[in-house]
Design a protein around this motif. Structure first.
Motif, mmCIF file in Angstrom:
data_model
loop_
_atom_site.group_PDB
_atom_site.id
_atom_site.type_symbol
_atom_site.label_atom_id
_atom_site.label_comp_id
_atom_site.label_asym_id
_atom_site.label_seq_id
_atom_site.Cartn_x
_atom_site.Cartn_y
_atom_site.Cartn_z
ATOM 1 N N SER A 105 6.395 9.412 45.009
ATOM 2 C CA SER A 105 6.132 8.461 46.080
ATOM 3 C C SER A 105 7.408 8.164 46.863
ATOM 4 N N ASN A 142 9.642 1.830 42.724
ATOM 5 C CA ASN A 142 8.246 2.305 42.834
ATOM 6 C C ASN A 142 8.127 3.786 43.196
ATOM 7 N N HIS A 143 9.062 4.580 42.727
ATOM 8 C CA HIS A 143 8.981 6.028 42.964
ATOM 9 C C HIS A 143 8.119 6.674 41.871
ATOM 10 N N PHE A 144 6.825 6.333 41.883
ATOM 11 C CA PHE A 144 5.901 6.912 40.916
ATOM 12 C C PHE A 144 5.785 8.410 41.170
ATOM 13 N N ASN A 166 3.990 8.009 51.005
ATOM 14 C CA ASN A 166 4.220 6.805 50.210
ATOM 15 C C ASN A 166 3.057 6.487 49.268
ATOM 16 N N GLN A 167 2.176 7.448 49.055
ATOM 17 C CA GLN A 167 1.045 7.234 48.160
ATOM 18 C C GLN A 167 1.515 7.240 46.718
ATOM 19 N N ASP A 168 1.214 6.176 45.987
ATOM 20 C CA ASP A 168 1.711 6.040 44.612
ATOM 21 C C ASP A 168 0.985 6.946 43.623
ATOM 22 N N GLN A 172 1.852 12.639 34.816
ATOM 23 C CA GLN A 172 2.346 11.459 35.512
ATOM 24 C C GLN A 172 3.705 11.020 34.976
ATOM 25 N N GLU A 230 5.534 7.417 35.292
ATOM 26 C CA GLU A 230 5.349 6.059 35.796
ATOM 27 C C GLU A 230 6.527 5.135 35.526
#
Length: 283
Positions: free
Chosen positions: A57, A88-90, A142-144, A242, A244
């Motif tokens: 993200s 928030n760099h998922f 920017n979609q998580d 993922q 997270e």
């Protein structure tokens, strides 16, 4: 008139010629198809990330920012040692094959070390296997999280019960225990795994019809009617792992496709297929 010794010399020459001639190899034969032999795809080759695409993200597809995803000692690692703060760099790493619809996945994973600074509390020892996902090429910068079904992977905190192999539903819904639900998380019945121990997660999915979760060989969750938020069936898609905010290791990521030729007269028939793909048949 025959010259003395001609016959003997001729026979000797023929013998020498025969011995000197190359021996013709027997024609190569194609091994017979064993319809019961499972042909697993090793999605992770243990060497590099050549079969994968990274989406973090805030960054473009295939920008592996801060070297988040890497391979060391034959293990795919998710690391945060080059981050100053998470922000928030998922992250997700997508397998380049697919899309897939009917299949089994086996993943061996473990959580290690400490969560990165700024990582959300709920993401402590929290990652996932994202399946039936949207195409990563369609994700916003920017979609998580991709729209998908998420087979959630959780590690214990050393004290409290915390199941793994749960279901999360980013942009999706399911029917659970015979009832449609909009719950974002459905907990499994698994044990809790504290510390840095390896755990085997397995998923069995039949298109949009049903999915079953297994942990270390034990069935821990089942649901049906996989669907998107707009209630259209989610019958297949891509597969991702993922990141997270908590470091994790993956040493095996394997897939058994359950969709293929189900014609018993074909050379590539497999008895374990559950969905026929007639155009894949070879005769």
């Amino acid at each position: 008139m025959t010259t003395p010794g001609f016959k003997q010399n001729t026979l000797a020459a023929m013998l020498l010629c025969a011995l000197a001639s190359p021996v013709l190899a027997a024609p190569a034969t194609t091994p017979a198809n064993d319809p019961n032999k499972e042909e697993w795809i090793e999605m992770f080759n243990g060497k590099d990330l050549s079969n994968w695409s990274v989406k973090i993200s805030g960054f473009e597809l295939n920008d592996n920012a801060f070297n988040t995803f890497r391979v060391e000692d034959g293990i795919m690692k998710m690391r945060y040692d080059q981050y100053k703060e998470f922000n928030n760099h998922f992250g997700h790493i997508f397998y380049n094959g697919g899309p897939f619809s009917y299949y089994r996945i086996k993943v061996e994973y473990r959580f290690v070390g400490d969560q990165v600074k700024g990582g959300p509390a709920w993401a402590y020892r929290n990652n996932g296997i994202m399946y039936h996902t949207q195409d990563p090429k369609t994700m916003g910068i920017n979609q998580d999280f991709p729209g998908s079904m998420e087979y959630q992977l959780l590690g214990g905190d050393g004290v409290n019960p915390r199941t793994t192999g749960n279901l999360c539903t980013p942009g999706t819904h399911v029917v659970y225990n015979g009832k449609f639900t909009e719950d974002h998380i459905i907990n499994s019945s698994s044990d809790t795994f504290h510390g840095d121990q390896w755990v085997t997660a397995e998923l069995l999915v039949h298109g949009s019809e049903k999915a079953e979760h297994f942990i270390n060989g034990k069935k821990v969750l089942e649901y049906t009617d996989l669907q998107w938020d707009d209630r259209t069936p989610n019958s297949g898609g891509y597969i991702a792992l993922q990141a997270e905010s908590h470091p994790a290791d993956f040493r095996r990521v394997s897939l058994l496709n359950l969709e293929g030729c189900m014609d018993k007269t074909a050379k590539n028939f497999k008895a374990y297929f559950v969905k026929n793909k007639q155009d894949a048949c070879v005769y």
